[in-house]
Design a protein around this motif. Structure first.
Motif, short mmCIF file in Angstrom:
data_model
loop_
_atom_site.label_atom_id
_atom_site.label_comp_id
_atom_site.label_asym_id
_atom_site.label_seq_id
_atom_site.Cartn_x
_atom_site.Cartn_y
_atom_site.Cartn_z
N SER A 53 1.04 -1.30 0.05
CA SER A 53 -0.29 -0.02 0.14
C SER A 53 1.13 0.97 -0.39
O SER A 53 2.65 1.00 0.16
CB SER A 53 -0.93 0.14 1.26
OG SER A 53 -0.51 0.37 2.99
N GLY A 54 0.08 2.83 -0.36
CA GLY A 54 0.79 3.71 -0.11
C GLY A 54 1.60 3.80 0.93
O GLY A 54 2.53 4.05 1.44
N THR A 55 1.02 3.47 2.05
CA THR A 55 1.38 3.49 3.82
C THR A 55 1.85 2.98 3.86
O THR A 55 3.46 2.81 4.58
CB THR A 55 0.01 3.39 4.57
OG1 THR A 55 -1.20 3.78 4.04
CG2 THR A 55 0.07 3.49 5.69
N THR A 79 -2.85 16.77 5.03
CA THR A 79 -2.70 15.54 3.71
C THR A 79 -3.60 14.47 4.35
O THR A 79 -4.04 14.63 5.30
CB THR A 79 -1.46 14.86 3.34
OG1 THR A 79 -0.93 14.09 3.23
CG2 THR A 79 -0.55 14.75 5.52
N PHE A 80 -3.64 13.26 3.38
CA PHE A 80 -3.98 12.22 4.34
C PHE A 80 -3.52 11.67 5.39
O PHE A 80 -2.30 11.18 5.15
CB PHE A 80 -4.45 11.10 2.75
CG PHE A 80 -4.57 10.06 3.98
CD1 PHE A 80 -6.52 10.00 3.98
CD2 PHE A 80 -4.16 8.76 4.13
CE1 PHE A 80 -7.32 9.16 4.28
CE2 PHE A 80 -4.86 8.42 4.22
CZ PHE A 80 -7.07 7.87 4.77
N ALA A 82 -2.23 8.97 6.05
CA ALA A 82 -0.91 7.88 6.01
C ALA A 82 0.03 8.76 6.21
O ALA A 82 1.05 7.72 7.04
CB ALA A 82 -1.17 7.47 5.20
N THR A 83 0.15 9.60 5.83
CA THR A 83 1.75 10.49 5.81
C THR A 83 2.34 10.78 7.40
O THR A 83 3.43 10.65 7.38
CB THR A 83 1.63 11.68 5.45
OG1 THR A 83 0.94 11.34 4.33
CG2 THR A 83 2.57 11.95 4.95
N VAL A 125 4.63 16.24 0.45
CA VAL A 125 2.81 15.23 -0.23
C VAL A 125 3.01 16.56 -1.44
O VAL A 125 2.63 17.58 -1.37
CB VAL A 125 1.85 15.54 0.87
CG1 VAL A 125 0.95 15.04 0.52
CG2 VAL A 125 2.58 15.19 2.01
N GLU A 127 0.27 16.89 -3.21
CA GLU A 127 -1.53 17.04 -3.01
C GLU A 127 -2.01 16.43 -3.97
O GLU A 127 -2.21 18.06 -4.68
CB GLU A 127 -1.51 17.86 -1.78
CG GLU A 127 -3.17 17.90 -1.08
CD GLU A 127 -2.97 15.88 -0.33
OE1 GLU A 127 -1.98 15.94 0.18
OE2 GLU A 127 -3.60 15.57 -0.42
N ASP A 151 6.09 12.46 -0.56
CA ASP A 151 4.62 11.21 -0.48
C ASP A 151 4.38 11.95 -1.72
O ASP A 151 3.27 12.88 -2.18
CB ASP A 151 3.96 11.60 0.11
CG ASP A 151 2.57 11.03 0.52
OD1 ASP A 151 2.09 10.56 0.00
OD2 ASP A 151 2.03 10.92 2.07
N ALA A 153 1.33 9.71 -3.13
CA ALA A 153 0.81 8.85 -3.51
C ALA A 153 -0.58 9.35 -4.51
O ALA A 153 -0.64 8.55 -5.15
CB ALA A 153 0.01 8.58 -2.32
N CYS A 154 -0.74 10.30 -4.92
CA CYS A 154 -1.42 11.14 -5.33
C CYS A 154 -0.93 12.06 -6.66
O CYS A 154 -1.63 11.79 -7.20
CB CYS A 154 -2.68 11.60 -4.83
SG CYS A 154 -2.45 12.24 -2.61
N SER A 175 0.58 5.03 -4.25
CA SER A 175 -0.10 4.30 -4.04
C SER A 175 -0.39 4.15 -5.01
O SER A 175 -1.41 4.35 -5.87
CB SER A 175 -1.07 5.09 -2.69
OG SER A 175 -2.32 4.38 -3.10
N HIS A 177 -4.80 3.16 -4.40
CA HIS A 177 -5.72 2.45 -3.58
C HIS A 177 -6.47 2.97 -4.63
O HIS A 177 -5.93 3.83 -5.97
CB HIS A 177 -5.24 3.24 -2.40
CG HIS A 177 -6.78 3.27 -2.31
ND1 HIS A 177 -8.51 4.12 -2.26
CD2 HIS A 177 -7.43 2.77 -1.09
CE1 HIS A 177 -8.80 4.07 -1.58
NE2 HIS A 177 -8.55 3.11 -1.07
N LYS A 180 -6.43 6.72 -6.80
CA LYS A 180 -5.34 6.97 -7.61
C LYS A 180 -5.52 7.26 -8.70
O LYS A 180 -6.44 6.04 -9.54
CB LYS A 180 -4.35 6.49 -7.14
CG LYS A 180 -3.74 6.35 -4.91
CD LYS A 180 -4.59 8.10 -4.36
CE LYS A 180 -4.75 8.50 -3.11
NZ LYS A 180 -3.99 7.82 -2.09
N GLY A 187 -2.30 -1.25 -3.17
CA GLY A 187 -0.94 -1.04 -3.08
C GLY A 187 0.13 -0.07 -3.42
O GLY A 187 -0.32 1.22 -2.91
C1 LIG Z 1 -4.00 7.78 -0.46
C2 LIG Z 1 -2.37 8.63 0.41
C3 LIG Z 1 -2.17 7.42 1.15
C4 LIG Z 1 -1.96 5.91 1.70
O1 LIG Z 1 -2.36 5.17 0.40
P1 LIG Z 1 -2.44 3.62 0.66
O2 LIG Z 1 -2.29 2.87 -0.71
O3 LIG Z 1 -4.43 4.68 0.48
O4 LIG Z 1 -2.09 4.12 1.92
C5 LIG Z 1 -0.66 8.05 1.73
N1 LIG Z 1 -0.51 10.04 1.65
C6 LIG Z 1 -1.19 10.64 0.78
C7 LIG Z 1 -0.69 11.21 0.76
C8 LIG Z 1 -2.67 9.72 -0.08
O5 LIG Z 1 -3.25 10.07 -1.15
#
Ligand SMILES: *Cc1c(COP(=O)(O)O)cnc(C)c1O
Length: 368
Positions: A53-55, A79-80, A82-83, A125, A127, A151, A153-154, A175, A177, A180, A187
């Motif tokens: 995952s992204g996390t 941010t989300f 998870a960061t 991030v 964003e 990060d 992720a997006c 990420s 997800h 995304k 993933g």
């Molecule tokens: C979606 C997201 C994550 C987490 O990703 P996952 O795959 O859902 O664990 C982390 N940081 C940011 C900025 C995100 O948008």
């Protein structure tokens, strides 16, 4: 209901995934490496390490960078979560820095005052698929002797000065997800140009196992953060159409921008000459006089799914309790959390859907 996003899954991907399910070979086959190779090429990086995952990607990156208890890691306050959660799970302390309401990314001018002798890294991030001011951040980090972890992720496909977001820092995390740019269900991915870090990341995601010289050893107390073969097969098909999906979203964003230009109580996403935003989220900021939550409810009644864009970490219970953060300490993050609104975007929508959503927004704003 017009959904915020919807994953785009092609028939060839379904066939491929079914083949893998029939084969019984679910983990540690050639599909994960093939997906990584495709990503190395797309992003022009030496190493891409796929994970769960992204996390997981953020957690692995922090562990590989040897971030541990006693360290501080700088993160944007918006941010989300998870960061920041990854920083906490690595045992370090999260030090928040406010964002700008221009790009919703970290405010570079606020970073230096948050640096102490304990600072171990800066997480940037990108964003909503908009790149942060990465050149200024890298220059500052360099002058302070700090490493940057991105990060992204997006932000798969996002560009800054023609180069891909996530490839500037020591490591970049992505990420897959379903919300995304491309998805493997769940993933993630870490990219780096550093050979030793790539080795460490591969070991850490696989129980700490090192297979060098054909001899198996456990070098670290690792984790199982591996990606499965069927996820990777899906990912390969997804990556093949990413540019097409990005172009669609950029076109839809332009359509929104045009339809909403005359509305003075909202701010549409910024445009920069040297950045390519990929609009993982089309995120607008609505004026303080408008009740954003009421707007989300009214959209829902009109058959349109909208949502807040991301969280102000300083407003979340865990972080408030641990650090005594409050809403006033990070005014821009708090404002984006309270007044930000994500509108639907993606291949599941037609031009007339975008027009309908924009018209509905204008109508709703008039009645508030
Ligand atoms: C979606 C997201 C994550 C987490 O990703 P996952 O795959 O859902 O664990 C982390 N940081 C940011 C900025 C995100 O948008």
């Amino acid at each position: 209901m017009l959904k915020l996003t919807r994953p785009r899954i092609q028939e060839d991907a379904i066939t491929k995934v079914v083949e893998i399910l029939r084969s019984g070979n679910f983990v540690q086959g050639h599909n994960v490496r093939a997906f990584e190779e495709a990503l190395e090429e797309y992003l022009s990086v030496r190493h891409a390490v796929a994970c769960a995952s992204g996390t997981a990607a953020l957690h692995l990156a922090l562990l590989a960078a040897d971030i541990h208890e006693g360290d501080e890691v700088i993160c944007p306050a918006f941010t989300f979560p998870a960061t920041a959660n990854a920083v906490e799970r690595a045992g370090a302390d999260t030090v928040l820095v406010d964002i700008t309401l221009n790009d919703f990314c970290i405010d570079v001018s606020e970073i230096e005052k948050s640096v102490t002798e304990k600072t171990g890294a800066i997480i940037v991030v990108h964003e909503f698929g908009q790149s942060a001011e990465i050149d200024k951040i890298l220059a500052l980090a360099d002058s302070l002797g700090l490493e940057v972890i991105e990060d992204a992720a997006c932000a798969l496909g996002t560009e800054y000065n023609g180069l891909k977001a996530g490839t500037f820092g020591l490591m970049g995390c992505f990420s897959f997800h379903p919300r995304k740019a491309i998805t493997t269900g769940e993933g993630g991915l870490i990219v780096t140009d550093d050979d030793d870090l790539a080795c460490k990341l591969r070991a850490l995601r696989n129980h700490g196992i090192s297979l060098e010289d054909g001899h198996q050893d456990f070098l670290y107390a690792g984790l199982n953060y591996r990606m499965t073969e069927f996820q990777a097969a899906l990912g390969i098909s997804q990556l093949a159409m990413i540019e097409d999906s990005i172009v669609t979203k950029i076109r839809q964003a332009e359509r929104y921008d045009k339809a909403l230009i005359a509305t003075d109580v909202i701010r549409t996403p910024p445009l920069f000459n040297n950045r390519r935003a990929t609009y993982q989220t089309y995120h607008i900021l609505v004026d303080d006089i408008i009740d954003r939550n009421k707007l989300i409810a009214s959209f829902k009644a009109a058959g349109i799914e909208t949502n807040l864009g991301a969280q102000a970490i300083n407003c979340l219970t865990y972080y408030r309790h641990k650090y005594g953060y409050d809403p006033d300490g990070f005014p821009n993050a708090t404002k984006a959390y309270q007044q930000g609104l994500a509108l639907p975007i993606g291949n599941h929508l037609k031009d007339e859907d975008i027009d309908f959503i924009a018209e509905t927004l204008i109508k709703l704003l008039k009645n508030i």
